[in-house]
Design an enzyme around this catalytic site. Structure first.
Site, PDB file in Angstrom:
ATOM      1  N   GLY A  16      -2.419 -50.331  60.168  1.00 57.40           N
ATOM      2  CA  GLY A  16      -3.277 -49.898  59.054  1.00 57.40           C
ATOM      3  C   GLY A  16      -3.260 -50.941  57.944  1.00 57.40           C
ATOM      4  O   GLY A  16      -2.207 -51.435  57.562  1.00 57.40           O
ATOM      5  N   VAL A  28       1.603 -66.818  52.066  1.00 60.61           N
ATOM      6  CA  VAL A  28       2.118 -67.499  53.265  1.00 60.61           C
ATOM      7  C   VAL A  28       1.424 -68.854  53.416  1.00 60.61           C
ATOM      8  O   VAL A  28       2.076 -69.894  53.613  1.00 60.61           O
ATOM      9  CB  VAL A  28       1.895 -66.615  54.526  1.00 60.61           C
ATOM     10  CG1 VAL A  28       2.147 -67.407  55.808  1.00 60.61           C
ATOM     11  CG2 VAL A  28       2.791 -65.373  54.478  1.00 60.61           C
ATOM     12  N   ARG A  30      -0.128 -70.701  51.176  1.00 62.03           N
ATOM     13  CA  ARG A  30       0.172 -71.676  50.118  1.00 62.03           C
ATOM     14  C   ARG A  30       1.618 -72.155  50.177  1.00 62.03           C
ATOM     15  O   ARG A  30       1.912 -73.302  49.834  1.00 62.03           O
ATOM     16  CB  ARG A  30      -0.180 -71.083  48.745  1.00 62.03           C
ATOM     17  CG  ARG A  30      -1.693 -70.954  48.635  1.00 62.03           C
ATOM     18  CD  ARG A  30      -2.213 -70.821  47.244  1.00 62.03           C
ATOM     19  NE  ARG A  30      -3.682 -70.913  47.289  1.00 62.03           N
ATOM     20  CZ  ARG A  30      -4.488 -70.581  46.307  1.00 62.03           C
ATOM     21  NH1 ARG A  30      -3.986 -70.130  45.170  1.00 62.03           N
ATOM     22  NH2 ARG A  30      -5.791 -70.709  46.421  1.00 62.03           N
ATOM     23  N   ARG A  77      -4.978 -52.370  66.291  1.00 56.40           N
ATOM     24  CA  ARG A  77      -3.799 -51.875  67.023  1.00 56.40           C
ATOM     25  C   ARG A  77      -4.041 -52.247  68.477  1.00 56.40           C
ATOM     26  O   ARG A  77      -4.976 -51.744  69.092  1.00 56.40           O
ATOM     27  CB  ARG A  77      -3.656 -50.364  66.828  1.00 56.40           C
ATOM     28  CG  ARG A  77      -3.324 -49.992  65.380  1.00 56.40           C
ATOM     29  CD  ARG A  77      -3.040 -48.512  65.212  1.00 56.40           C
ATOM     30  NE  ARG A  77      -2.486 -48.252  63.885  1.00 56.40           N
ATOM     31  CZ  ARG A  77      -3.107 -47.543  62.923  1.00 56.40           C
ATOM     32  NH1 ARG A  77      -4.293 -47.017  63.146  1.00 56.40           N
ATOM     33  NH2 ARG A  77      -2.527 -47.356  61.756  1.00 56.40           N
ATOM     34  N   ASP A 108       5.974 -50.494  60.883  1.00 58.09           N
ATOM     35  CA  ASP A 108       7.043 -50.567  61.891  1.00 58.09           C
ATOM     36  C   ASP A 108       6.526 -50.764  63.313  1.00 58.09           C
ATOM     37  O   ASP A 108       7.205 -51.376  64.138  1.00 58.09           O
ATOM     38  CB  ASP A 108       8.036 -49.404  61.778  1.00 58.09           C
ATOM     39  CG  ASP A 108       7.372 -48.058  61.834  1.00 58.09           C
ATOM     40  OD1 ASP A 108       6.138 -48.010  61.981  1.00 58.09           O
ATOM     41  OD2 ASP A 108       8.089 -47.045  61.751  1.00 58.09           O
ATOM     42  N   THR A 131       2.168 -51.439  54.289  1.00 54.52           N
ATOM     43  CA  THR A 131       1.622 -50.111  54.597  1.00 54.52           C
ATOM     44  C   THR A 131       1.631 -49.306  53.303  1.00 54.52           C
ATOM     45  O   THR A 131       2.551 -49.449  52.501  1.00 54.52           O
ATOM     46  CB  THR A 131       2.440 -49.360  55.679  1.00 54.52           C
ATOM     47  OG1 THR A 131       2.125 -47.954  55.609  1.00 54.52           O
ATOM     48  CG2 THR A 131       3.947 -49.501  55.483  1.00 54.52           C
ATOM     49  N   ASP A 133       2.202 -46.292  53.131  1.00 56.70           N
ATOM     50  CA  ASP A 133       3.096 -45.122  53.271  1.00 56.70           C
ATOM     51  C   ASP A 133       4.499 -45.322  52.682  1.00 56.70           C
ATOM     52  O   ASP A 133       5.215 -44.353  52.465  1.00 56.70           O
ATOM     53  CB  ASP A 133       3.236 -44.749  54.750  1.00 56.70           C
ATOM     54  CG  ASP A 133       1.951 -44.186  55.332  1.00 56.70           C
ATOM     55  OD1 ASP A 133       1.027 -43.904  54.555  1.00 56.70           O
ATOM     56  OD2 ASP A 133       1.880 -44.027  56.561  1.00 56.70           O
ATOM     57  N   ASP A 135       7.102 -46.272  54.150  1.00 57.08           N
ATOM     58  CA  ASP A 135       8.088 -45.633  55.022  1.00 57.08           C
ATOM     59  C   ASP A 135       8.881 -46.648  55.846  1.00 57.08           C
ATOM     60  O   ASP A 135       9.138 -46.437  57.021  1.00 57.08           O
ATOM     61  CB  ASP A 135       7.391 -44.613  55.941  1.00 57.08           C
ATOM     62  CG  ASP A 135       6.285 -45.255  56.773  1.00 57.08           C
ATOM     63  OD1 ASP A 135       5.902 -46.406  56.476  1.00 57.08           O
ATOM     64  OD2 ASP A 135       5.810 -44.605  57.716  1.00 57.08           O
ATOM     65  N   GLY A 176       0.024 -40.111  54.605  1.00 53.61           N
ATOM     66  CA  GLY A 176       1.456 -40.100  54.880  1.00 53.61           C
ATOM     67  C   GLY A 176       1.686 -39.271  56.127  1.00 53.61           C
ATOM     68  O   GLY A 176       2.000 -38.097  56.063  1.00 53.61           O
ATOM     69  N   ARG A 177       1.466 -39.942  57.258  1.00 55.48           N
ATOM     70  CA  ARG A 177       1.587 -39.280  58.568  1.00 55.48           C
ATOM     71  C   ARG A 177       2.995 -38.753  58.763  1.00 55.48           C
ATOM     72  O   ARG A 177       3.185 -37.629  59.185  1.00 55.48           O
ATOM     73  CB  ARG A 177       1.261 -40.330  59.631  1.00 55.48           C
ATOM     74  CG  ARG A 177       0.805 -39.771  60.909  1.00 55.48           C
ATOM     75  CD  ARG A 177       0.316 -40.838  61.856  1.00 55.48           C
ATOM     76  NE  ARG A 177       0.613 -42.204  61.431  1.00 55.48           N
ATOM     77  CZ  ARG A 177      -0.103 -43.253  61.778  1.00 55.48           C
ATOM     78  NH1 ARG A 177      -1.176 -43.088  62.509  1.00 55.48           N
ATOM     79  NH2 ARG A 177       0.229 -44.470  61.407  1.00 55.48           N
ATOM     80  N   GLY A 191       1.139 -34.649  37.873  1.00 52.17           N
ATOM     81  CA  GLY A 191       1.461 -33.343  37.293  1.00 52.17           C
ATOM     82  C   GLY A 191       1.192 -32.175  38.225  1.00 52.17           C
ATOM     83  O   GLY A 191       0.737 -31.104  37.794  1.00 52.17           O
ATOM     84  N   ALA A 192       1.481 -32.362  39.536  1.00 53.18           N
ATOM     85  CA  ALA A 192       1.210 -31.284  40.496  1.00 53.18           C
ATOM     86  C   ALA A 192       2.195 -30.129  40.352  1.00 53.18           C
ATOM     87  O   ALA A 192       3.350 -30.317  39.963  1.00 53.18           O
ATOM     88  CB  ALA A 192       1.273 -31.837  41.917  1.00 53.18           C
ATOM     89  N   LYS A 219      -0.379 -20.167  33.824  1.00 53.04           N
ATOM     90  CA  LYS A 219      -1.189 -21.340  34.211  1.00 53.04           C
ATOM     91  C   LYS A 219      -2.528 -20.869  34.776  1.00 53.04           C
ATOM     92  O   LYS A 219      -2.572 -19.993  35.636  1.00 53.04           O
ATOM     93  CB  LYS A 219      -0.453 -22.164  35.263  1.00 53.04           C
ATOM     94  CG  LYS A 219       0.847 -22.743  34.743  1.00 53.04           C
ATOM     95  CD  LYS A 219       1.449 -23.703  35.733  1.00 53.04           C
ATOM     96  CE  LYS A 219       2.816 -24.138  35.241  1.00 53.04           C
ATOM     97  NZ  LYS A 219       3.481 -25.075  36.126  1.00 53.04           N
ATOM     98  N   SER A 221      -4.926 -23.075  36.015  1.00 57.67           N
ATOM     99  CA  SER A 221      -5.348 -23.916  37.142  1.00 57.67           C
ATOM    100  C   SER A 221      -4.133 -24.687  37.630  1.00 57.67           C
ATOM    101  O   SER A 221      -3.186 -24.895  36.869  1.00 57.67           O
ATOM    102  CB  SER A 221      -6.426 -24.906  36.691  1.00 57.67           C
ATOM    103  OG  SER A 221      -5.880 -25.810  35.757  1.00 57.67           O
TER     104      SER A 221
END
Ligand code: F6P
Length: 329
Positions: A16, A28, A30, A77, A108, A131, A133, A135, A176-177, A191-192, A219, A221
């Site tokens: 990805g 790389v 340069r 891939r 990875d 990536t 992610d 991860d 984010g698999r 702010g979730a 709250k 919402s």
């Protein structure tokens, strides 16, 4: 003292794409020019390597790309590279082109290919983690992660405007698999109310409880950020139906951010990281090192054996979960 053995470095992007990959290619290329060695770009990752799809690259061929998302070398891939025959073809192509070392920018899966290739042909390889992610073990940040976080927070801010205008609950699905780094950090930054990530089984009941609590706390919402790989057992639309059936007082909308998270101009952080990692990757190869991933830990550029980077787990900072919980009181 730089070793004289490497004369031409090949660079490719694989898996990805992520913002900052172009800045890493530039770095790389340069760094090779700085040390008077040649550099070849390899198109379409390992597939282009098998097909010999190479292009000579010099400092001027990478001008005006530091600010561009995606990857000018394209990404793919490759199934063929997973076979011995495919890797043999790729090796022959590198030898024919006089390429004697490889920098692989990817995640990875891409590193696994590089590691096997190194083992089979004793071919010098270096990995740069790219990536969104984040991860990958052995680096606090992968290329594109910071940019993706900023993109997600910007989207959540916009969603918040409409959520609060209509007193609605929004489920925002982020990428984010297998990892919840984006969800957790953008959740806190945006702010979730709740953050659902693959690493932590929150459970449906707790989610309902938490939403009930937030209604009771006044709250009007709320925003729930959900990593696409979340293990709650329902996709985000099923989750919406489930919560609406159990908490009819909520009017819910779903927003799946999708691939917009992977695009856009890299943040300054990602550009600097890419520049630093590219320099380290090439200079490490010239010092005779191979089979490492360059990364950043505590703001220092580091080398981690590729195998460790592949096998190691990039863990979620549990303190962030606590911060997220406290912030949604
Ligand atoms: O690995 C990065 C990533 O963006 C994941 O978060 C996501 O699940 C996946 O790639 C999507 O891959 P594709 O673009 O091949 O559908």
């Amino acid at each position: 003292m730089m070793s004289k053995t490497i004369k031409k470095v090949g660079v490719l992007t694989s898996g990805g794409d992520s913002p900052g990959m172009n800045a890493a290619i530039r770095s790389v290329v340069r760094t090779c020019a700085y040390h008077n060695i040649e550099c070849a770009g390899i198109y379409r990752g390992y597939q282009g390597m098998i097909e010999g799809d190479f292009i000579p690259m010099g400092p001027r061929t990478v001008h005006n790309i530091i600010n561009k998302g995606g990857t000018i070398l394209k990404s793919a891939r490759s199934k063929e590279f997973m076979t011995v025959e495919g890797r043999k073809k790729a090796h022959d192509q590198l030898v024919n082109a006089g390429i004697d070392a490889l920098v692989v920018i990817g995640g990875d899966g891409s590193f696994t290919g590089a590691e096997i290739f190194n083992k089979e042909f004793n071919f010098p390889v270096m990995g740069i983690p790219g990536t969104i992610d984040n991860d990958i073990f052995g680096t606090s940040h992968t290329l594109g992660y910071d940019t993706a976080l900023n993109t997600v927070v910007e989207c959540i801010d916009k969603i918040r405007d409409t959520a609060s205008s209509h007193n609605r609950l929004f489920f925002v699905e982020v990428m984010g698999r297998d990892a919840g780094h984006i969800a957790l950090n953008a959740g806190i930054g945006g702010g979730a109310e709740e953050v659902l990530i693959p690493e932590e089984e929150l459970g449906l009941e707790r989610l309902l409880e938490s939403l009930k609590k937030s209604k009771a706390a006044g709250k009007s919402s709320s925003i729930v950020v959900i990593a696409e790989g979340d293990k709650i057992g329902k996709n985000v639309f099923e989750l919406k139906d489930y919560v609406e059936a159990n908490l009819p007082e909520y009017e819910i909308r779903v927003s799946v951010l999708g691939h917009m998270q992977r695009g856009g101009a890299p943040s300054c952080f990602d550009r600097v990281l890419a520049s630093r990692l590219g320099v380290k990757a090439v200079e490490s190869l010239l010092e005779g090192k191979s089979n490492f991933m360059v990364g950043m830990l505590s703001d220092k550029v580091t080398l981690t054996p590729l195998l460790q980077a592949i096998k190691g787990e990039s863990v979620i900072d549990r303190e962030l979960l606590r911060v997220s919980e406290i912030m949604s009181v």
